[in-house]
Design an enzyme around this catalytic site. Structure first.
Site, PDB file in Angstrom:
ATOM      1  N   GLU A 173      -2.399  -2.997 -21.971  1.00 34.76           N
ATOM      2  CA  GLU A 173      -2.055  -3.619 -20.687  1.00 34.76           C
ATOM      3  C   GLU A 173      -0.583  -4.067 -20.696  1.00 34.76           C
ATOM      4  OE1 GLU A 173      -3.118  -3.706 -17.825  1.00 34.76           O
ATOM      5  OE2 GLU A 173      -2.253  -5.476 -16.886  1.00 34.76           O
ATOM      6  N   ARG A 228       0.813  -1.215   0.000  1.00 32.87           N
ATOM      7  CA  ARG A 228       0.000   0.000   0.000  1.00 32.87           C
ATOM      8  C   ARG A 228       0.850   1.270   0.000  1.00 32.87           C
ATOM      9  NH1 ARG A 228      -5.187  -1.208   1.614  1.00 32.87           N
ATOM     10  NH2 ARG A 228      -5.570   0.981   2.067  1.00 32.87           N
ATOM     11  N   TRP A 236       2.743   6.105   1.661  1.00 36.57           N
ATOM     12  CA  TRP A 236       2.903   6.463   0.239  1.00 36.57           C
ATOM     13  C   TRP A 236       2.609   7.957   0.174  1.00 36.57           C
ATOM     14  CZ3 TRP A 236      -0.147   8.523  -3.696  1.00 36.57           C
ATOM     15  CH2 TRP A 236       0.359   8.357  -4.999  1.00 36.57           C
ATOM     16  N   LYS A 282       2.205  -2.696 -18.085  1.00 32.61           N
ATOM     17  CA  LYS A 282       2.984  -3.624 -17.246  1.00 32.61           C
ATOM     18  C   LYS A 282       4.475  -3.348 -17.396  1.00 32.61           C
ATOM     19  CE  LYS A 282       0.728  -4.897 -15.315  1.00 32.61           C
ATOM     20  NZ  LYS A 282      -0.625  -4.929 -14.833  1.00 32.61           N
ATOM     21  N   HIS A 338      -0.111   6.844 -38.895  1.00 28.48           N
ATOM     22  CA  HIS A 338      -0.621   8.193 -38.647  1.00 28.48           C
ATOM     23  C   HIS A 338       0.265   8.951 -37.664  1.00 28.48           C
ATOM     24  CE1 HIS A 338      -4.130   7.302 -41.027  1.00 28.48           C
ATOM     25  NE2 HIS A 338      -4.276   6.174 -40.350  1.00 28.48           N
ATOM     26  N   GLY A 350      -5.409   8.432   3.880  1.00 26.38           N
ATOM     27  CA  GLY A 350      -6.443   9.218   3.194  1.00 26.38           C
ATOM     28  C   GLY A 350      -5.928  10.609   2.890  1.00 26.38           C
ATOM     29  N   LYS A 410      -0.096  -0.129  -4.415  1.00 25.17           N
ATOM     30  CA  LYS A 410      -1.072  -1.085  -4.929  1.00 25.17           C
ATOM     31  C   LYS A 410      -2.487  -0.508  -4.907  1.00 25.17           C
ATOM     32  CE  LYS A 410      -2.388  -5.252  -6.128  1.00 25.17           C
ATOM     33  NZ  LYS A 410      -2.120  -5.523  -7.544  1.00 25.17           N
TER      34      LYS A 410
HETATM   35  C1  AGP Z   1      -1.870  -2.243 -12.541  1.00 19.21           C
HETATM   36  O1  AGP Z   1      -0.757  -2.997 -12.702  1.00 19.21           O
HETATM   37  C2  AGP Z   1      -1.813  -1.108 -11.661  1.00 19.21           C
HETATM   38  N1  AGP Z   1      -1.049  -1.309 -10.532  1.00 19.21           N
HETATM   39  C3  AGP Z   1      -3.002  -0.173 -11.582  1.00 19.21           C
HETATM   40  O2  AGP Z   1      -3.210   0.322 -12.858  1.00 19.21           O
HETATM   41  C4  AGP Z   1      -4.350  -0.698 -11.016  1.00 19.21           C
HETATM   42  O3  AGP Z   1      -4.931  -1.601 -11.904  1.00 19.21           O
HETATM   43  C5  AGP Z   1      -5.269   0.511 -10.759  1.00 19.21           C
HETATM   44  O4  AGP Z   1      -4.687   1.330  -9.793  1.00 19.21           O
HETATM   45  C6  AGP Z   1      -6.661   0.098 -10.329  1.00 19.21           C
HETATM   46  O5  AGP Z   1      -6.656  -0.620  -9.133  1.00 19.21           O
HETATM   47  P1  AGP Z   1      -7.928  -1.435  -8.674  1.00 19.21           P
HETATM   48  O6  AGP Z   1      -8.138  -2.526  -9.657  1.00 19.21           O
HETATM   49  O7  AGP Z   1      -7.580  -1.952  -7.306  1.00 19.21           O
HETATM   50  O8  AGP Z   1      -9.078  -0.484  -8.653  1.00 19.21           O
END
Ligand code: AGP
Length: 608
Positions: free
Chosen positions: A482, A27, A74, A486, A505, A100, A603
């Site tokens: 995606e 987190r 974070w 990644k 383009h 928060g 995360k």
């Molecule tokens: C994906 O690898 C990311 N870490 C990120 O884009 C993630 O999918 C996004 O923050 C959404 O999170 P959630 O699915 O928990 O809502």
């Protein structure tokens, strides 16, 4: 975005708090800290960097206490530093940890500064400690002082607080940020995520917005938004110890990639019958609701939105429904089109992503047909606040880069597609075909995982580049997006995705020997056009890496072709995600980045 853990026990609490912080490092991991009652004082330790450094400080200073709070951060307001790390304190009396954002922090800071409070950090959190200190001059207890906070704070918060003068308890408050209470024998706990408490208890109380709780070793009292004592429902959540450990893998991400056959099996389990999807898998009455859907609005962030983009193709092709897609962070601000025939679909691994939650709450006040969440965390706000829910059942995903969450979201979204089609009697034969293919999907994913040796051969060629392009057409464009996400998030290589037809383009100007181009090219109606697009790349000396199942037809004379297992075309987006995940992982490994905790990311993004 941060992780909070708190414990009131009759044993030494330090190690327990540190262990919990380790489990919540996903987190946030730029600084960490701890505060605990020790005799008639509060020991207070903070370190810049990961939890490991805090653990080392703890080993040196050996504070021994039974009631404490801890935090892994974070950064939002104020750079990562020891001074900005939590817990924050006021007058050496009150200590708080916060997750928060306090939106009115500037005006509160000004007010407290005028009253003589000095601020040592640049955070929006320190003022909470000062507000409590001020409240304690007029209120009788820490509980009342925390209850008095609620009228003053705007924004999202989960807070745990200690008062030096109340050595036997701690107090919690929650508003729009996750916080659960864990119940033990002669000890009670709290954390941002039940995972942090998995080895301590399986009994939880989920706090609701506005709740304040007084937690002591032998008692937990919860007061609701109106400060009335309430009984919150007790839940049993069993989290297997191995689910939260790396096992024999180097990283959580690697473990989670290889868990995908089982994770997808778990998503399907109990939801499909002989030739069709089962009724009401999204909750009682859901089949009836799905029959009324005329349009779909998808709202999500990051990887989860990519899953939604694939599903939009399925909704249209299989269920005959148009879909509007939006980034959750944009949706509320664009005057979205809303009507009584539209189903709102939110997608989220964590179920706590602030933008997605805010979108759901906005939509819940409007005239949608209903809201349906695809989510991995049963206790999350999204899961609890949506009308209907399908849990992806992927098990805890700890690596910041989403892998098994993505493929299980796609699987769940295919189940939604089939349910929408079934509700209005569309495409029965096609539905039967897909159900059959879904049963083989875990096996196909295992076959794709077995391609790792081939991916290991190309990883070094990409690892020494600074940029990469991902190409896909139609339903594979979101998979290309995606793949690019990644690669950039864990290897820090700049990567972009394009529908292959868009190359000429503009982006074609970027192609030279230094630009790896990764194409997702299974046999499909656009394959021939894709071949032409790849020829354009070849002709300009671009280094091509192609994932497909029709090598001969493609006639690739340069670059590398990776032969994918065959599978039903409609499920190929799920299958083709796998080698792209392995590729990113292996490239990041070669570049020596912090794969599970990439720089600047967290995360669970619980701030807007
Ligand atoms: C994906 O690898 C990311 N870490 C990120 O884009 C993630 O999918 C996004 O923050 C959404 O999170 P959630 O699915 O928990 O809502």
């Amino acid at each position: 975005m941060c992780g909070i853990i708190a414990a009131a026990t009759d044993r030494s609490v330090g190690k327990l708090l540190i262990k919990g912080l380790y489990k919540m490092e996903y987190r946030g991991y730029d600084s960490a800290g701890i505060a605990m009652h020790v005799d008639d004082q509060v020991a207070h330790l903070r370190t810049l960097g990961k939890v490991k450094l805090l653990e080392e400080r703890m080993k040196l200073e050996k504070p021994k206490g039974k009631i404490g709070i801890a935090h892994t951060r974070w950064a939002t307001h104020g750079e990562p530093s020891e001074l900005n790390a939590h817990p924050h304190q006021s007058n050496d009396r009150v200590f708080i940890v916060h997750n928060g954002i306090i939106e009115n922090y500037l005006s509160l800071k000004e007010e407290l500064t005028k009253e003589g409070y000095a601020f040592s950090s640049k955070t929006d959190s320190e003022l909470i400690a000062h507000l409590l200190d001020r409240n304690l001059k007029t209120y009788n207890s820490l509980l009342e002082a925390v209850q008095g906070l609620k009228d003053r704070l705007d924004g999202a918060y989960a807070i745990a607080a200690l008062d030096q003068n109340e050595p036997d308890n701690l107090v919690l408050v929650r508003n729009r940020s996750p916080l659960v209470i864990g119940l033990g024998k002669n000890e009670n706990f709290a954390a941002s995520d039940p995972l942090a408490l998995a080895e301590l208890t399986n009994k939880f109380l989920i706090m609701e917005d506005g709740d304040v709780a007084k937690v002591a070793p032998d008692s937990v009292e919860v007061f609701d938004a109106k400060n009335q004592l309430v009984n919150r429902e007790q839940l049993t959540i069993d989290i297997k110890a191995e689910a939260a450990s790396k096992g024999d893998f180097k990283h959580y991400m690697e473990k989670e990639i290889f868990e995908q056959p089982q994770a997808v099996l778990n998503t399907l389990d109990g939801r499909i019958g002989g030739e069709d999807v089962l009724e009401n898998i999204f909750g009682e009455g859901s089949s009836e609701l799905l029959a009324k859907v005329k349009r779909v609005q998808v709202v999500a962030c990051g990887t989860s939105l990519h899953a939604g983009r694939v599903a939009a193709n399925w909704f249209s092709a299989i269920a005959g429904l148009p879909t509007q897609m939006d980034y959750a962070s944009e949706y509320r601000y664009k005057n979205p089109y809303i009507d009584e025939d539209t189903l709102l679909v939110t997608i989220s691994q964590s179920g706590e992503t602030a933008d997605t939650l805010a979108a759901l709450r906005y939509a819940n006040d409007k005239d949608y047909l209903g809201s349906l969440a695809i989510c991995n965390v049963p206790t999350s706000s999204l899961a609890r606040e949506s009308d209907f829910l399908l849990l992806t059942n992927a098990g805890p995903e700890i690596g910041v880069a989403s892998t098994k969450a993505f493929t299980t979201q796609l699987t769940a979204l295919m189940l939604l597609t089939l349910s929408l089609a079934k509700a209005t009697g569309k495409n029965p034969r096609l539905r039967g075909r897909i159900i059959k293919a879904l049963r083989f999907l875990p096996e196909k994913i295992s076959e794709a995982l077995a391609l790792k040796p081939e991916i290991l051969e190309i990883a070094p060629e990409i690892a020494n580049k600074n940029n990469a392009l991902f190409l896909g057409r139609g339903i594979f464009y979101p998979i290309a997006k995606e793949g690019a996400l990644k690669l950039k998030e864990i290897s820090y290589i700049h990567a972009e995705a394009y529908p292959a037809g868009e190359l000429k383009h503009g982006p074609l100007a970027l192609i030279d020997g230094e630009m790896p181009v990764i194409a997702i090219a299974p046999e499909h109606e656009l394959a021939e056009k894709l071949v032409s697009n790849l020829e354009e790349v070849k002709a300009r000396g671009g280094a091509l890496y192609v994932f497909g199942n029709a090598e001969e037809r493609l006639g690739l004379t340069s670059g590398k072709y990776i032969n994918m297992p065959d599978c039903d075309f409609l499920l190929t987006p799920i299958l083709y995600s796998i080698p792209l995940q392995i590729l990113s992982y292996e490239v990041a490994l070669l570049r020596g980045t912090d794969i599970d905790q990439p720089r600047n990311l967290a995360k669970s993004v619980t701030v807007e």
